[in-house]
Write an enzyme that holds these catalytic residues in place. Structure first.
Site, PDB file in Angstrom:
ATOM      1  N   SER A 124      60.363   6.278 -52.001  1.00  7.23           N
ATOM      2  CA  SER A 124      59.144   6.732 -52.666  1.00  7.23           C
ATOM      3  C   SER A 124      58.586   7.949 -51.955  1.00  7.23           C
ATOM      4  O   SER A 124      58.715   8.082 -50.729  1.00  7.23           O
ATOM      5  CB  SER A 124      58.115   5.600 -52.606  1.00  7.23           C
ATOM      6  OG  SER A 124      56.839   6.059 -52.971  1.00  7.23           O
ATOM      7  N   TYR A 148      52.942  -1.303 -47.859  1.00  9.03           N
ATOM      8  CA  TYR A 148      53.985  -0.989 -48.847  1.00  9.03           C
ATOM      9  C   TYR A 148      54.744   0.268 -48.424  1.00  9.03           C
ATOM     10  O   TYR A 148      55.976   0.295 -48.411  1.00  9.03           O
ATOM     11  CB  TYR A 148      53.381  -0.782 -50.246  1.00  9.03           C
ATOM     12  CG  TYR A 148      54.374  -0.161 -51.196  1.00  9.03           C
ATOM     13  CD1 TYR A 148      55.418  -0.903 -51.719  1.00  9.03           C
ATOM     14  CD2 TYR A 148      54.307   1.199 -51.520  1.00  9.03           C
ATOM     15  CE1 TYR A 148      56.366  -0.320 -52.552  1.00  9.03           C
ATOM     16  CE2 TYR A 148      55.238   1.796 -52.342  1.00  9.03           C
ATOM     17  CZ  TYR A 148      56.272   1.031 -52.867  1.00  9.03           C
ATOM     18  OH  TYR A 148      57.215   1.625 -53.672  1.00  9.03           O
ATOM     19  N   LYS A 152      58.925   1.099 -47.073  1.00 12.47           N
ATOM     20  CA  LYS A 152      59.895   2.120 -47.507  1.00 12.47           C
ATOM     21  C   LYS A 152      60.363   2.956 -46.309  1.00 12.47           C
ATOM     22  O   LYS A 152      61.551   3.261 -46.187  1.00 12.47           O
ATOM     23  CB  LYS A 152      59.269   3.018 -48.585  1.00 12.47           C
ATOM     24  CG  LYS A 152      58.985   2.292 -49.893  1.00 12.47           C
ATOM     25  CD  LYS A 152      60.242   1.732 -50.541  1.00 12.47           C
ATOM     26  CE  LYS A 152      59.942   0.956 -51.813  1.00 12.47           C
ATOM     27  NZ  LYS A 152      61.126   0.278 -52.379  1.00 12.47           N
TER      28      LYS A 152
HETATM   29  P1  NAD Z   1      59.135  -3.535 -60.829  1.00 14.17           P
HETATM   30  O1  NAD Z   1      58.258  -4.494 -60.126  1.00 14.17           O
HETATM   31  O2  NAD Z   1      58.983  -3.347 -62.276  1.00 14.17           O
HETATM   32  O3  NAD Z   1      60.662  -3.915 -60.556  1.00 14.17           O
HETATM   33  C1  NAD Z   1      61.093  -4.555 -59.384  1.00 14.17           C
HETATM   34  C2  NAD Z   1      61.949  -5.741 -59.802  1.00 14.17           C
HETATM   35  O4  NAD Z   1      62.448  -6.393 -58.626  1.00 14.17           O
HETATM   36  C3  NAD Z   1      61.164  -6.805 -60.592  1.00 14.17           C
HETATM   37  O5  NAD Z   1      61.902  -7.142 -61.746  1.00 14.17           O
HETATM   38  C4  NAD Z   1      61.063  -7.987 -59.630  1.00 14.17           C
HETATM   39  O6  NAD Z   1      61.064  -9.218 -60.322  1.00 14.17           O
HETATM   40  C5  NAD Z   1      62.291  -7.793 -58.775  1.00 14.17           C
HETATM   41  N1  NAD Z   1      62.221  -8.340 -57.411  1.00 14.17           N
HETATM   42  C6  NAD Z   1      61.248  -8.112 -56.471  1.00 14.17           C
HETATM   43  N2  NAD Z   1      61.572  -8.737 -55.333  1.00 14.17           N
HETATM   44  C7  NAD Z   1      62.753  -9.373 -55.536  1.00 14.17           C
HETATM   45  C8  NAD Z   1      63.607 -10.185 -54.723  1.00 14.17           C
HETATM   46  N3  NAD Z   1      63.311 -10.466 -53.454  1.00 14.17           N
HETATM   47  N4  NAD Z   1      64.749 -10.654 -55.272  1.00 14.17           N
HETATM   48  C9  NAD Z   1      65.080 -10.365 -56.561  1.00 14.17           C
HETATM   49  N5  NAD Z   1      64.318  -9.607 -57.363  1.00 14.17           N
HETATM   50  C10 NAD Z   1      63.168  -9.115 -56.852  1.00 14.17           C
HETATM   51  O7  NAD Z   1      59.012  -2.141 -60.053  1.00 14.17           O
HETATM   52  P2  NAD Z   1      59.562  -0.699 -60.447  1.00 14.17           P
HETATM   53  O8  NAD Z   1      58.396   0.158 -60.762  1.00 14.17           O
HETATM   54  O9  NAD Z   1      60.680  -0.801 -61.395  1.00 14.17           O
HETATM   55  O10 NAD Z   1      60.089  -0.223 -59.032  1.00 14.17           O
HETATM   56  C11 NAD Z   1      61.446  -0.344 -58.666  1.00 14.17           C
HETATM   57  C12 NAD Z   1      61.621   0.169 -57.256  1.00 14.17           C
HETATM   58  O11 NAD Z   1      61.182   1.524 -57.202  1.00 14.17           O
HETATM   59  C13 NAD Z   1      60.844  -0.582 -56.181  1.00 14.17           C
HETATM   60  O12 NAD Z   1      61.640  -0.640 -55.019  1.00 14.17           O
HETATM   61  C14 NAD Z   1      59.632   0.292 -55.976  1.00 14.17           C
HETATM   62  O13 NAD Z   1      59.090   0.128 -54.689  1.00 14.17           O
HETATM   63  C15 NAD Z   1      60.233   1.671 -56.146  1.00 14.17           C
HETATM   64  N6  NAD Z   1      59.275   2.711 -56.530  1.00 14.17           N
HETATM   65  C16 NAD Z   1      58.481   2.513 -57.637  1.00 14.17           C
HETATM   66  C17 NAD Z   1      57.557   3.488 -57.991  1.00 14.17           C
HETATM   67  C18 NAD Z   1      56.629   3.293 -59.172  1.00 14.17           C
HETATM   68  O14 NAD Z   1      55.586   3.938 -59.215  1.00 14.17           O
HETATM   69  N7  NAD Z   1      56.955   2.455 -60.149  1.00 14.17           N
HETATM   70  C19 NAD Z   1      57.458   4.664 -57.237  1.00 14.17           C
HETATM   71  C20 NAD Z   1      58.284   4.833 -56.144  1.00 14.17           C
HETATM   72  C21 NAD Z   1      59.200   3.845 -55.797  1.00 14.17           C
HETATM   73  C1  WQD Z   2      47.652   8.603 -59.760  1.00  9.90           C
HETATM   74  C2  WQD Z   2      46.325   9.356 -59.788  1.00  9.90           C
HETATM   75  C3  WQD Z   2      44.546   8.206 -58.641  1.00  9.90           C
HETATM   76  C4  WQD Z   2      44.413   4.789 -61.402  1.00  9.90           C
HETATM   77  C5  WQD Z   2      51.116   5.051 -56.323  1.00  9.90           C
HETATM   78  C6  WQD Z   2      51.579   4.548 -54.986  1.00  9.90           C
HETATM   79  C7  WQD Z   2      52.890   5.182 -54.624  1.00  9.90           C
HETATM   80  C8  WQD Z   2      53.909   5.065 -55.738  1.00  9.90           C
HETATM   81  C9  WQD Z   2      53.369   5.377 -57.094  1.00  9.90           C
HETATM   82  C10 WQD Z   2      55.511   3.365 -55.352  1.00  9.90           C
HETATM   83  C11 WQD Z   2      45.573   9.330 -58.456  1.00  9.90           C
HETATM   84  C12 WQD Z   2      44.248   8.297 -60.112  1.00  9.90           C
HETATM   85  C13 WQD Z   2      44.721   5.967 -60.761  1.00  9.90           C
HETATM   86  C14 WQD Z   2      43.144   4.673 -62.040  1.00  9.90           C
HETATM   87  C15 WQD Z   2      42.634   6.932 -61.385  1.00  9.90           C
HETATM   88  N1  WQD Z   2      54.439   3.741 -55.869  1.00  9.90           N
HETATM   89  N2  WQD Z   2      43.857   7.030 -60.754  1.00  9.90           N
HETATM   90  N3  WQD Z   2      42.300   5.759 -62.011  1.00  9.90           N
HETATM   91  O1  WQD Z   2      48.477   6.714 -56.143  1.00  9.90           O
HETATM   92  O2  WQD Z   2      49.992   8.645 -56.771  1.00  9.90           O
HETATM   93  O3  WQD Z   2      50.970   6.453 -56.263  1.00  9.90           O
HETATM   94  O4  WQD Z   2      52.112   4.735 -57.294  1.00  9.90           O
HETATM   95  O5  WQD Z   2      56.147   3.856 -54.460  1.00  9.90           O
HETATM   96  O6  WQD Z   2      53.311   4.570 -53.453  1.00  9.90           O
HETATM   97  O7  WQD Z   2      50.613   4.870 -54.004  1.00  9.90           O
HETATM   98  O8  WQD Z   2      49.730   6.742 -58.368  1.00  9.90           O
HETATM   99  O9  WQD Z   2      49.168   6.099 -60.673  1.00  9.90           O
HETATM  100  O10 WQD Z   2      48.016   4.907 -58.769  1.00  9.90           O
HETATM  101  O11 WQD Z   2      47.443   7.288 -59.247  1.00  9.90           O
HETATM  102  O12 WQD Z   2      41.839   7.869 -61.375  1.00  9.90           O
HETATM  103  O13 WQD Z   2      42.788   3.623 -62.610  1.00  9.90           O
HETATM  104  O14 WQD Z   2      45.458   8.694 -60.720  1.00  9.90           O
HETATM  105  O15 WQD Z   2      43.380   8.378 -57.868  1.00  9.90           O
HETATM  106  O16 WQD Z   2      44.922  10.561 -58.326  1.00  9.90           O
HETATM  107  P1  WQD Z   2      49.688   7.199 -56.822  1.00  9.90           P
HETATM  108  P2  WQD Z   2      48.590   6.163 -59.311  1.00  9.90           P
END
Ligand code: NAD
Ligand code: WQD
Length: 339
Positions: A124, A148, A152
């Protein structure tokens, strides 16, 4: 190729599974449904046109994971499974370290036992910490402001250490910026279990009438309109980045690769609100409230390395991100059915 996808029932995982199927790969999903619903599997089979084997267990069960990998003839792993709610991670740090760092260790150990070399890992942009300059390049130092984020950073570090000890490994660390959007069919998308933590699903739930008003977290940042600026990337572009990375690590002899997956463009909170109103034809009423602790003013990627090495770049616009999110939200106002 036969690819094991951990967390493949989740938001990003499900879109990636579909693209892997579309590219002709065989897929085995492991997901414990801790943050997803079994109904996604039927949707994937409907869209992919073939069965999607899914094993429901916790990837921290290393013995079962290793057995699955050898029984299924797995050749590569895409590891999505993790908990991802920043606020919850502050309240429950041990659960986050155990699930996220533990899962990465378990996946790695199972790979070492079964001699599977190829791993694509969900990292991330949060690993760039609070003080990173924009645009963010892969060689910036890593840091975090919440458990969190540290899961990572630590997962990246243990994968880095493993590639030194076992140089036959081929590991890709993909640092996602802000994934949004949904498959254009509207059949799969992001389905937050609770009140959305992230902006796009919150906006979508306001537009569909499930929530009354959006809270905008601060309008006094040093940005175009004072609201936070982020690099929103369409989940379909993100999924394509995984396929590109998987192919690259198979064809090249570099043990560890790090790629940003972002568009290189920033969009403010209010710009996204207005784009969504345009795409949906619905109003998104909002109130400006205090800043959210831990937020930075601006975050966007320098995606040059992925463009040059992978030949990948994000092509979908903010308008498409909103249109596809809206199609999913409208067709599934309460998310996936519970059964
Ligand atoms: P999500 O929660 O939709 O998907 C994660 C999946 O993993 C879920 O289906 C959950 O049931 C499963 N899971 C969690 N722990 C588990 C375990 N111990 N064993 C088996 N299954 C398990 O999340 P997502 O948004 O699809 O994110 C996927 C990956 O990308 C994650 O590693 C997350 O940290 C990373 N990521 C997400 C974002 C975002 O904003 N969505 C941003 C950056 C990184
Ligand atoms: C985006 C913008 C908020 C919600 C987070 C995690 C990051 C990554 C992705 C996994 C910001 C604003 C948000 C709301 C708002 N996850 N906001 N009202 O914070 O960039 O990243 O998700 O790795 O680790 O920190 O994403 O979508 O939460 O926020 O005003 O109800 O929207 O302040 O400027 P963010 P976000």
């Amino acid at each position: 190729m036969r690819v094991l996808v951990t967390g493949g029932a989740g938001y990003i995982g499900s879109h990636t599974v579909l693209q892997l199927l579309g590219a002709g790969h065989d897929v085995v999903v492991v997901d414990d449904f801790s943050n997803s619903r079994p109904a996604v599997v039927g949707r994937l089979e409907e869209l992919g046109g073939r069965p999607v084997p899914l094993l429901a267990f916790d990837v921290n069960d290393t013995d079962r994971l290793a057995a699955t990998m050898s029984d299924e003839g797995v050749e590569a792993v895409v590891h999505f499974a993790a908990f991802k709610a920043v606020g919850e991670s502050v309240a429950k740090p041990l659960e986050y370290y155990r699930n996220n760092v533990g899962a990465t260790m378990s996946v790695l150990e199972a790979m070492l036992r079964t001699e599977v070399a190829h791993l694509v890992f969900s990292s991330s942009a949060t690993v760039y910490g609070p003080d990173a300059p924009v645009p963010m390049t892969e060689d910036l130092p890593t840091s975090a402001t919440n458990p969190y984020g540290w899961t990572k950073v630590f997962s990246e570090q243990l994968l880095r250490d493993a590639t030194v000890a076992h140089p036959w490994l081929r590991v890709a660390l993909l640092r996602y910026f802000n994934p949004v959007g949904a498959h254009p069919s509207g059949r799969i998308g992001e389905d937050p279990a609770d009140v959305p933590n992230n902006l796009m699903p919150y906006i979508a739930q306001v537009a569909v009438g499930r929530r009354e008003r959006l809270a905008v977290f601060g309008d006094d940042y040093d940005t175009v309109d004072g609201t936070g600026v982020r690099d929103y990337i369409h989940v379909e572009d993100l999924a394509a980045g995984h396929l590109a990375a998987l192919e690259w690590i198979q064809e090249h002899d570099r043990a560890l690769s790090v790629w940003n997956l972002g568009t290189g463009h920033g969009t403010s909170v209010l710009e996204l609100v207005h784009a969504f109103e345009e795409a949906s034809g619905r109003p998104v009423p909002y109130d400006v409230v205090a800043r959210r602790a831990g937020d930075v003013a601006s975050s966007w990627a320098d995606p040059t390395r992925a463009e040059q090495e992978l030949g990948w770049s994000a092509s979908r616009t903010v308008a498409q991100m909103c249109e596809d999110t809206w199609r999913w939200q409208q067709a599934n106002p309460e998310g996936y059915p519970a059964v």
